[in-house]
Design a protein around this motif. Sequence first.
Motif, PDB file in Angstrom:
ATOM      1  N   LYS A 193      35.694  -1.397  47.584  1.00 25.51           N
ATOM      2  CA  LYS A 193      35.275  -0.480  48.868  1.00 25.51           C
ATOM      3  C   LYS A 193      36.283   0.096  49.805  1.00 25.51           C
ATOM      4  N   ASP A 197      34.613   4.520  46.773  1.00 26.12           N
ATOM      5  CA  ASP A 197      33.385   4.051  46.312  1.00 26.12           C
ATOM      6  C   ASP A 197      32.558   5.727  47.829  1.00 26.12           C
ATOM      7  N   PHE A 238      32.762  -6.455  47.120  1.00 29.89           N
ATOM      8  CA  PHE A 238      31.825  -6.280  47.240  1.00 29.89           C
ATOM      9  C   PHE A 238      30.620  -7.464  47.089  1.00 29.89           C
ATOM     10  N   ASP A 242      26.413  -4.201  48.982  1.00 26.53           N
ATOM     11  CA  ASP A 242      27.071  -2.625  48.646  1.00 26.53           C
ATOM     12  C   ASP A 242      26.994  -3.358  47.524  1.00 26.53           C
TER      13      ASP A 242
END
Length: 435
Positions: A193, A197, A238, A242
Motif C-alpha cells: 500500500k 500500487d 490493506f 483498499d
Amino acid sequence: MRKKAIIAEVISGSIADELGLEQGDVVCRVNGKKIADFLDYQFLTASAEILLTVEKKNGDLIEYEIENEDMEDLGITFSSYLFDEAKSCSNRCIFCFIDQLPPNMRQSLYFKDDDSRLSFLYGNYVTMTNMLPKDVQRLIDYHVSPVNISVHTTNPKLREKMLKNRHAGRLLDYMRMLETGGITMNMQIVLCKHVNDGAELDRTLQDLASFHPAAASVSVVPVGLTRYREDLYPLEAFTQEDALQVVRQVEAYQQKFVEELGTRFVYLSDEFYLLAGLPLPPYEAYEDFPQIENGVGMEANFQEEFRQALEEKPVQKYFGKTLIATGKLAQPFICDLLTLAKQQYPDLQAEVLGVENTLFGEHVTVAGLIGGRDLIEQAKAFSCDRMLIPDAMLKADEDIFLDDITLCEAEHALGVPVVQTANDGFVFLHTLLEG
C-alpha cells in the motif's frame, strides 16, 4: 563444505540399475564435468554417449561408458536437486516476510533463498538480483522454462528501493534476454500500500504485458504483515476499501488483456477477494490456473472439486463430530462448503474453527501460518471426536507445526485424533465422510 550428488533411488530395470548403481553412491562427473545441480546433470546426460564418474559407497571411483542412442532417462533420483549450497538472498526487501518472523524459531526458517535454479526445480519465485548475464544465459542454454520471477515493480528506481539492492533495476534487461531465448516467465507482484500500487501497478502491468506471450501470467498478492515489524519499513495492511479498489483496477486490466492478448494475463490472489468481501470469480475465470501455487484460484478450484465430489454421492461412513480448523480468512469459505455438504448429508456433524493467529499477529490469516499452540488453545473450547487440519499447517516432510509443536503433541493435548487433509476438494469431502 561442498554438497554431493548423492543417489537417493535407482529405478528398477533402468540403465542405472543395469550398471549396478545403488542408493548412496555419488555422481561426481558427467562427461568429465563436475555437476553443481540437477540442471547440470539433466543437460549433460541428454546425449547418445555418456561418461559417468561415480564414487561408490566403499570409496571406489568408477567410470561408466554408456551408449544411449534412444536418449533414455538413466533412472536416478537424487537426495537433493542442488549439489552445492543454495544461493542466499542479497536483498533487504521492505516487505520481506522472513524479517518479520518471531524470534527463537527453528533456524531453517530464517534462511532466505533467491536461487534461480529453485525457480525451475521447485517453483520458487526469484528476484534475479544476484544473477549476472552469464547466469541468465545458462538458464537459456539449459532451456529452463518456466522461470518464476518476483517482479513487484518494473520502475527501476522503485525496485531498487523496494528490494534495497542497487542491481534490482536491471530486471527488464534480463527479461528481454529470457524472451529472446525462448524462455517462458511467470511473474509475481507483492503489492504494498502506497508503494507499488495505484499508478505504479498500472505501469508494471503494462510493461509486463509487452513481454507476452513469453510472459505467461502475473499474480498480484497483498503484502503479509506480522506483529514483528519493529524498526522495519512502515507498511500498512490493506483495508476492505483498499482491496475493493485493487480488485476493480486489476479486473479492468483483465478485460483489456482478454481483448488485446486473448488471456486475462493478470490474476489476483484469493486474499484480495476475501478481504474485499466479494465472491470469488468463477472457476472459468482462472483459465488454466497458471498461478494456483501462488494462492491464485486455489479456493475456486477447491470449490469445483468439492462440488464434483458431491455429485458422485459417496457413502457417509463416519458419524462422529468433526472440528475443521483453518485460518480466519478461509473460515467463511469452508463454512459455505460445509453447508452444501449438509444439504446432501443431514447426519454430517461438523463445524469450522477459524484460528486467530497470535504467533504472527492478527493480519496473518492464512491456514499455512498457524502455530500448534494457537490451534490447541483455541480448539480446547470445542467438543469433537476428531479434528481436520489442512496439511499446509505442517512442515512438508515432517508432522510438525511452525512453532515446533508436533502433531502427536497436539493430539495428546486435545485428546482427539488430528487428521491432515490435502488441499483438494475431493479428498476433503471423502475425509469428512469416511473418517
